[in-house]
Write a protein that holds these residues in place. Structure first.
Motif, short mmCIF file in Angstrom:
data_model
loop_
_atom_site.label_atom_id
_atom_site.label_comp_id
_atom_site.label_asym_id
_atom_site.label_seq_id
_atom_site.Cartn_x
_atom_site.Cartn_y
_atom_site.Cartn_z
N VAL A 78 -68.17 59.80 8.42
CA VAL A 78 -67.57 58.49 8.71
C VAL A 78 -66.28 58.32 7.91
CG1 VAL A 78 -67.87 56.00 8.54
CG2 VAL A 78 -69.75 57.41 9.37
N ALA A 79 -66.33 58.66 6.62
CA ALA A 79 -65.15 58.54 5.77
C ALA A 79 -64.03 59.46 6.25
CB ALA A 79 -65.51 58.85 4.32
N LYS A 81 -63.49 60.50 9.33
CA LYS A 81 -62.92 59.95 10.57
C LYS A 81 -62.02 58.75 10.28
CE LYS A 81 -64.68 62.64 13.66
NZ LYS A 81 -63.87 63.45 14.56
N ILE A 82 -62.41 57.93 9.31
CA ILE A 82 -61.58 56.78 8.94
C ILE A 82 -60.24 57.27 8.39
CG2 ILE A 82 -61.34 54.86 7.30
CD1 ILE A 82 -64.36 54.41 7.62
N GLU A 85 -57.97 58.52 11.18
CA GLU A 85 -57.36 57.42 11.92
C GLU A 85 -56.21 56.80 11.13
OE1 GLU A 85 -57.74 56.11 15.01
OE2 GLU A 85 -59.00 57.84 15.42
N ILE A 86 -56.40 56.65 9.83
CA ILE A 86 -55.36 56.06 8.99
C ILE A 86 -54.13 56.96 8.96
CG2 ILE A 86 -54.75 55.46 6.62
CD1 ILE A 86 -57.64 54.46 6.28
#
Length: 90
Positions: A78-79, A81-82, A85-86
């Protein structure tokens, strides 16, 4: 034969009455609107990679998993993928 010149006040009156009617028409025509067709609404349910996405079904599945205590995700994934995106690497 009598020849009279053009009366400037008549020309000014004609011009000002025309200008007023144009202003009134412009005020009426400034109302914009948009309508999305039913086809456009249906297309919003598709993702960019041509896979059908049913958000309501997916949300209900996740809600049920959370309620049952079976919902789990890898926090590192999850981290990652975040951060993708950033950074715009997706």
């Amino acid at each position: 034969m009598k020849i009279n010149g053009v009366n400037p006040s008549k020309i000014v009156n004609i011009y000002s009455s025309q200008a007023k009617s144009v202003e009134k028409k412009a005020e009426v025509s400034q109302k914009d609107s948009i309508q999305i067709s039913s086809l456009g609404k249906n297309l919003s349910s598709y993702s960019l990679d041509d896979k059908f996405v049913n958000s309501n079904e997916k949300i209900e599945t996740i809600k049920n998993q959370i309620a049952n205590g079976t919902y789990s995700r890898d926090s590192k994934l999850v981290a990652a993928k975040i951060l993708e995106e950033i950074r715009g690497n997706s």
